[in-house]
Design a protein around this motif. Sequence first.
Motif, PDB file in Angstrom:
ATOM      1  N   GLN A  36      12.803   3.061   6.497  1.00  0.00           N
ATOM      2  CA  GLN A  36      11.986   3.632   5.424  1.00  0.00           C
ATOM      3  C   GLN A  36      11.266   2.540   4.642  1.00  0.00           C
ATOM      4  O   GLN A  36      11.663   1.390   4.629  1.00  0.00           O
ATOM      5  N   GLY A  37      10.209   2.948   3.953  1.00  0.00           N
ATOM      6  CA  GLY A  37       9.464   2.045   3.095  1.00  0.00           C
ATOM      7  C   GLY A  37       8.455   2.857   2.296  1.00  0.00           C
ATOM      8  O   GLY A  37       8.270   4.045   2.548  1.00  0.00           O
ATOM      9  N   THR A  38       7.806   2.225   1.335  1.00  0.00           N
ATOM     10  CA  THR A  38       6.828   2.906   0.494  1.00  0.00           C
ATOM     11  C   THR A  38       5.521   2.141   0.517  1.00  0.00           C
ATOM     12  O   THR A  38       5.494   0.918   0.308  1.00  0.00           O
ATOM     13  N   LEU A  39       4.423   2.853   0.786  1.00  0.00           N
ATOM     14  CA  LEU A  39       3.114   2.221   0.790  1.00  0.00           C
ATOM     15  C   LEU A  39       2.811   1.623  -0.577  1.00  0.00           C
ATOM     16  O   LEU A  39       3.162   2.199  -1.613  1.00  0.00           O
ATOM     17  N   GLN A  40       2.127   0.494  -0.570  1.00  0.00           N
ATOM     18  CA  GLN A  40       1.780  -0.106  -1.858  1.00  0.00           C
ATOM     19  C   GLN A  40       0.947   0.863  -2.696  1.00  0.00           C
ATOM     20  O   GLN A  40       1.089   0.899  -3.920  1.00  0.00           O
ATOM     21  N   SER A  41       0.085   1.632  -2.048  1.00  0.00           N
ATOM     22  CA  SER A  41      -0.759   2.584  -2.775  1.00  0.00           C
ATOM     23  C   SER A  41       0.060   3.631  -3.526  1.00  0.00           C
ATOM     24  O   SER A  41      -0.435   4.269  -4.454  1.00  0.00           O
ATOM     25  N   GLU A  42       1.329   3.812  -3.118  1.00  0.00           N
ATOM     26  CA  GLU A  42       2.193   4.811  -3.751  1.00  0.00           C
ATOM     27  C   GLU A  42       3.161   4.189  -4.762  1.00  0.00           C
ATOM     28  O   GLU A  42       3.973   4.895  -5.372  1.00  0.00           O
ATOM     29  N   LEU A  43       3.082   2.881  -4.947  1.00  0.00           N
ATOM     30  CA  LEU A  43       3.940   2.192  -5.911  1.00  0.00           C
ATOM     31  C   LEU A  43       3.140   1.861  -7.161  1.00  0.00           C
ATOM     32  O   LEU A  43       2.051   1.269  -7.070  1.00  0.00           O
ATOM     33  N   ASN A  44       3.664   2.217  -8.316  1.00  0.00           N
ATOM     34  CA  ASN A  44       2.997   1.797  -9.547  1.00  0.00           C
ATOM     35  C   ASN A  44       3.486   0.403  -9.946  1.00  0.00           C
ATOM     36  O   ASN A  44       4.410  -0.150  -9.340  1.00  0.00           O
ATOM     37  N   ASP A  45       2.857  -0.154 -10.969  1.00  0.00           N
ATOM     38  CA  ASP A  45       3.204  -1.513 -11.374  1.00  0.00           C
ATOM     39  C   ASP A  45       4.673  -1.639 -11.766  1.00  0.00           C
ATOM     40  O   ASP A  45       5.337  -2.628 -11.435  1.00  0.00           O
ATOM     41  N   GLN A  46       5.186  -0.631 -12.464  1.00  0.00           N
ATOM     42  CA  GLN A  46       6.573  -0.684 -12.908  1.00  0.00           C
ATOM     43  C   GLN A  46       7.539  -0.740 -11.725  1.00  0.00           C
ATOM     44  O   GLN A  46       8.540  -1.466 -11.757  1.00  0.00           O
TER      45      GLN A  46
END
Length: 211
Positions: A145-155
């Motif tokens: 699993q992982g999360t796209l950078q576009s789906e991660l906010n700065d926090q």
Amino acid sequence: MNATVFPGFKTSDFEVFSIDGLEPRMEALIDRVRPKLTMLGEMIQPHLSALSGEEMYVHVAKHARRTVNPPKDTWVAWAANKRGYKALPHFEVGMFGSHVFVVFAIIYESPRKVDFGKAIASRLQEIRKTVPDHFYWSTDHMSPQGTLQSELNDQQLLEIGSKLQNVKKSEVICGLRIDKDDPLLSDGDAFVKTVEQTFEQLLPLYKMAFA
């Protein structure tokens, strides 16, 4: 295999990870996948050494410590140490049953994760601009699993950096995922170029880990 042409990956390579039992899966992995990872390691090594400005060494996963559970993934890593890569920031290409990954990684065994955690905190916007939005971030190298950078906010990115500084078992992976059905994987030349380009895009992260 011809030493000058990477053959790419086939459906049967990914099917290795659905074979039951440690020994049968390892036999298939050694037969089908490991030669390709070894070849890829040797092909990418000169490019990565030139890119990073230091001698990079190839480390192909052996899964030697396993006695019961068959591996869920396998990989080749490049690091600036002949004896090992786990204590260092490094680059990897590997595969789960669902996809190939092309990443920069700092796993929990590396003391450099603290420096990279500080870099995330102090250079967040630079990282945002450097890393393409379709690259993913993960805090567990053993998980597909992982999360796209576009789906991660700065926090959320800052929290990754904080964990790297404060949690002993923390780690970080960033890079590209390529689905097993993507035709790019069967085009060896195109895949090798993609790996080289991805590592070029990830190089600033690698450098930040030594700042």
